[in-house]
Design a protein around this motif. Structure first.
Motif, PDB file in Angstrom:
ATOM      1  N   PRO A 213       1.001  -1.341   0.168  1.00 49.43           N
ATOM      2  CA  PRO A 213      -0.135  -0.186  -0.129  1.00 49.43           C
ATOM      3  C   PRO A 213       0.812   1.069   0.022  1.00 49.43           C
ATOM      4  O   PRO A 213       0.189   2.137  -0.378  1.00 49.43           O
ATOM      5  CB  PRO A 213      -0.899  -0.231   1.240  1.00 49.43           C
ATOM      6  CG  PRO A 213      -0.263  -1.317   2.123  1.00 49.43           C
ATOM      7  CD  PRO A 213       0.506  -2.164   1.016  1.00 49.43           C
ATOM      8  N   THR A 214       2.089   1.227   0.432  1.00 47.72           N
ATOM      9  CA  THR A 214       2.968   2.345   0.456  1.00 47.72           C
ATOM     10  C   THR A 214       3.673   2.691  -0.851  1.00 47.72           C
ATOM     11  O   THR A 214       4.362   3.477  -1.230  1.00 47.72           O
ATOM     12  CB  THR A 214       3.980   2.224   1.789  1.00 47.72           C
ATOM     13  OG1 THR A 214       4.934   1.291   1.590  1.00 47.72           O
ATOM     14  CG2 THR A 214       3.240   2.279   2.963  1.00 47.72           C
ATOM     15  N   ALA A 215       3.782   1.572  -1.734  1.00 49.06           N
ATOM     16  CA  ALA A 215       4.275   1.770  -3.246  1.00 49.06           C
ATOM     17  C   ALA A 215       3.841   3.099  -3.916  1.00 49.06           C
ATOM     18  O   ALA A 215       2.506   3.123  -4.020  1.00 49.06           O
ATOM     19  CB  ALA A 215       4.491   0.445  -3.757  1.00 49.06           C
ATOM     20  N   GLN A 216       4.554   3.562  -4.536  1.00 52.96           N
ATOM     21  CA  GLN A 216       4.036   4.720  -5.480  1.00 52.96           C
ATOM     22  C   GLN A 216       3.564   4.232  -6.587  1.00 52.96           C
ATOM     23  O   GLN A 216       4.420   4.280  -7.649  1.00 52.96           O
ATOM     24  CB  GLN A 216       4.932   5.940  -5.585  1.00 52.96           C
ATOM     25  CG  GLN A 216       5.381   6.422  -4.243  1.00 52.96           C
ATOM     26  CD  GLN A 216       4.492   7.312  -3.818  1.00 52.96           C
ATOM     27  OE1 GLN A 216       3.454   8.162  -4.684  1.00 52.96           O
ATOM     28  NE2 GLN A 216       3.758   7.145  -2.526  1.00 52.96           N
ATOM     29  N   SER A 217       2.538   3.711  -6.577  1.00 55.33           N
ATOM     30  CA  SER A 217       2.014   3.022  -7.744  1.00 55.33           C
ATOM     31  C   SER A 217       0.490   2.867  -7.891  1.00 55.33           C
ATOM     32  O   SER A 217      -0.336   3.030  -6.713  1.00 55.33           O
ATOM     33  CB  SER A 217       2.301   1.518  -7.930  1.00 55.33           C
ATOM     34  OG  SER A 217       1.909   0.510  -6.848  1.00 55.33           O
ATOM     35  N   ILE A 218       0.005   2.933  -9.120  1.00 58.43           N
ATOM     36  CA  ILE A 218      -1.563   2.681  -9.229  1.00 58.43           C
ATOM     37  C   ILE A 218      -1.888   1.332  -9.082  1.00 58.43           C
ATOM     38  O   ILE A 218      -1.146   0.462  -9.369  1.00 58.43           O
ATOM     39  CB  ILE A 218      -2.029   3.022 -10.546  1.00 58.43           C
ATOM     40  CG1 ILE A 218      -1.748   4.429 -10.818  1.00 58.43           C
ATOM     41  CG2 ILE A 218      -3.552   2.793 -10.850  1.00 58.43           C
ATOM     42  CD1 ILE A 218      -1.832   4.821 -12.343  1.00 58.43           C
ATOM     43  N   LYS A 219      -2.966   0.999  -8.116  1.00 63.13           N
ATOM     44  CA  LYS A 219      -3.436  -0.243  -7.725  1.00 63.13           C
ATOM     45  C   LYS A 219      -4.710  -0.658  -8.622  1.00 63.13           C
ATOM     46  O   LYS A 219      -5.608   0.188  -8.818  1.00 63.13           O
ATOM     47  CB  LYS A 219      -3.697  -0.347  -6.414  1.00 63.13           C
ATOM     48  CG  LYS A 219      -2.925   0.275  -5.311  1.00 63.13           C
ATOM     49  CD  LYS A 219      -1.388  -0.270  -5.288  1.00 63.13           C
ATOM     50  CE  LYS A 219      -0.808   0.376  -4.139  1.00 63.13           C
ATOM     51  NZ  LYS A 219       0.579   0.690  -4.687  1.00 63.13           N
ATOM     52  N   LEU A 220      -4.370  -1.743  -9.313  1.00 63.21           N
ATOM     53  CA  LEU A 220      -5.452  -2.095 -10.528  1.00 63.21           C
ATOM     54  C   LEU A 220      -6.263  -3.316  -9.802  1.00 63.21           C
ATOM     55  O   LEU A 220      -5.335  -4.414  -9.499  1.00 63.21           O
ATOM     56  CB  LEU A 220      -4.780  -2.731 -11.619  1.00 63.21           C
ATOM     57  CG  LEU A 220      -5.743  -3.233 -12.712  1.00 63.21           C
ATOM     58  CD1 LEU A 220      -6.761  -2.121 -13.085  1.00 63.21           C
ATOM     59  CD2 LEU A 220      -4.893  -3.331 -14.144  1.00 63.21           C
ATOM     60  N   VAL A 221      -7.554  -3.377  -9.419  1.00 61.70           N
ATOM     61  CA  VAL A 221      -8.289  -4.372  -8.527  1.00 61.70           C
ATOM     62  C   VAL A 221      -9.533  -4.529  -9.340  1.00 61.70           C
ATOM     63  O   VAL A 221     -10.186  -3.677  -9.767  1.00 61.70           O
ATOM     64  CB  VAL A 221      -8.246  -3.934  -7.128  1.00 61.70           C
ATOM     65  CG1 VAL A 221      -9.057  -5.040  -6.232  1.00 61.70           C
ATOM     66  CG2 VAL A 221      -7.018  -3.304  -6.482  1.00 61.70           C
ATOM     67  N   THR A 222      -9.913  -5.837  -9.223  1.00 54.91           N
ATOM     68  CA  THR A 222     -11.305  -6.338  -9.664  1.00 54.91           C
ATOM     69  C   THR A 222     -12.424  -5.650  -8.587  1.00 54.91           C
ATOM     70  O   THR A 222     -11.942  -5.314  -7.366  1.00 54.91           O
ATOM     71  CB  THR A 222     -11.588  -7.706  -9.696  1.00 54.91           C
ATOM     72  OG1 THR A 222     -11.506  -8.421  -8.308  1.00 54.91           O
ATOM     73  CG2 THR A 222     -10.703  -8.512 -10.719  1.00 54.91           C
ATOM     74  N   MET A 223     -13.245  -5.471  -8.938  1.00 57.94           N
ATOM     75  CA  MET A 223     -14.635  -5.153  -7.813  1.00 57.94           C
ATOM     76  C   MET A 223     -14.632  -5.956  -6.913  1.00 57.94           C
ATOM     77  O   MET A 223     -14.684  -5.504  -5.422  1.00 57.94           O
ATOM     78  CB  MET A 223     -15.978  -5.038  -8.707  1.00 57.94           C
ATOM     79  CG  MET A 223     -15.870  -3.824  -9.786  1.00 57.94           C
ATOM     80  SD  MET A 223     -17.619  -3.587 -10.375  1.00 57.94           S
ATOM     81  CE  MET A 223     -17.296  -2.236 -11.346  1.00 57.94           C
ATOM     82  N   HIS A 224     -14.482  -7.255  -7.160  1.00 59.24           N
ATOM     83  CA  HIS A 224     -14.717  -8.243  -6.069  1.00 59.24           C
ATOM     84  C   HIS A 224     -13.695  -8.315  -4.953  1.00 59.24           C
ATOM     85  O   HIS A 224     -13.787  -8.106  -3.846  1.00 59.24           O
ATOM     86  CB  HIS A 224     -14.683  -9.786  -6.718  1.00 59.24           C
ATOM     87  CG  HIS A 224     -15.950  -9.965  -7.072  1.00 59.24           C
ATOM     88  ND1 HIS A 224     -16.109 -10.236  -8.713  1.00 59.24           N
ATOM     89  CD2 HIS A 224     -17.140 -10.766  -6.637  1.00 59.24           C
ATOM     90  CE1 HIS A 224     -17.275 -10.740  -8.859  1.00 59.24           C
ATOM     91  NE2 HIS A 224     -18.008 -10.827  -7.514  1.00 59.24           N
ATOM     92  N   SER A 225     -12.307  -7.911  -5.455  1.00 64.42           N
ATOM     93  CA  SER A 225     -10.906  -7.922  -4.819  1.00 64.42           C
ATOM     94  C   SER A 225     -10.846  -6.564  -4.137  1.00 64.42           C
ATOM     95  O   SER A 225     -10.316  -6.587  -3.060  1.00 64.42           O
ATOM     96  CB  SER A 225      -9.818  -8.235  -5.563  1.00 64.42           C
ATOM     97  OG  SER A 225      -9.699  -9.314  -6.103  1.00 64.42           O
ATOM     98  N   SER A 226     -11.719  -5.446  -4.274  1.00 59.96           N
ATOM     99  CA  SER A 226     -11.644  -4.305  -3.667  1.00 59.96           C
ATOM    100  C   SER A 226     -12.230  -3.944  -2.448  1.00 59.96           C
ATOM    101  O   SER A 226     -12.239  -2.867  -1.808  1.00 59.96           O
ATOM    102  CB  SER A 226     -12.075  -3.200  -4.672  1.00 59.96           C
ATOM    103  OG  SER A 226     -13.608  -3.081  -4.861  1.00 59.96           O
TER     104      SER A 226
END
Length: 114
Positions: free
Chosen positions: A39-52
């Motif tokens: 969560p602290t990495a400077q990146s965009i997180k790509l997540v499915t609706m289920h996984s979010s």
């Protein structure tokens, strides 16, 4: 920032586009080796609706609302998933669509009531 997508083809396209332009992106649950993310990495997180579910981010993008509801799921089940995706946003929610659908119409009606 989190991008919450519904269908696998969306995830593949989004991930590919960000990688091509060199923007750091972390695809959570892409495969068995990507179940966790930093969560602290400077990146965009790509997540499915289920996984979010259970995650929160200051800014959340929900692309492809025009593809909802999908043909193999009930509108009620799809609405619950969209609700989960929308409520991941703490400060800002951005939803996109490139086609009309039942859900696009519902969102437009809701926005017009505000």
């Amino acid at each position: 920032m989190e991008i919450v997508y519904r269908s696998k083809f969306m995830g593949e396209n989004i991930y590919s586009e960000f990688e091509q332009v060199g923007i750091p992106i972390e695809w959570v649950n892409r495969d068995s080796e990507s179940r966790n993310y930093n969560p602290t990495a400077q990146s965009i997180k790509l997540v499915t609706m289920h996984s979010s579910k259970g995650l929160e981010f200051p800014v959340v993008f929900v692309p492809g609302v025009g593809f909802m509801p999908t043909k193999d799921r009930s509108p009620e089940e799809e609405a619950r998933l969209l609700y989960i995706a929308m409520t991941r946003a703490i400060d800002e929610l951005v939803m996109t669509c490139d086609r009309e659908s039942e859900f696009v119409q519902r969102v437009q009606v809701a926005i017009n009531r505000i």
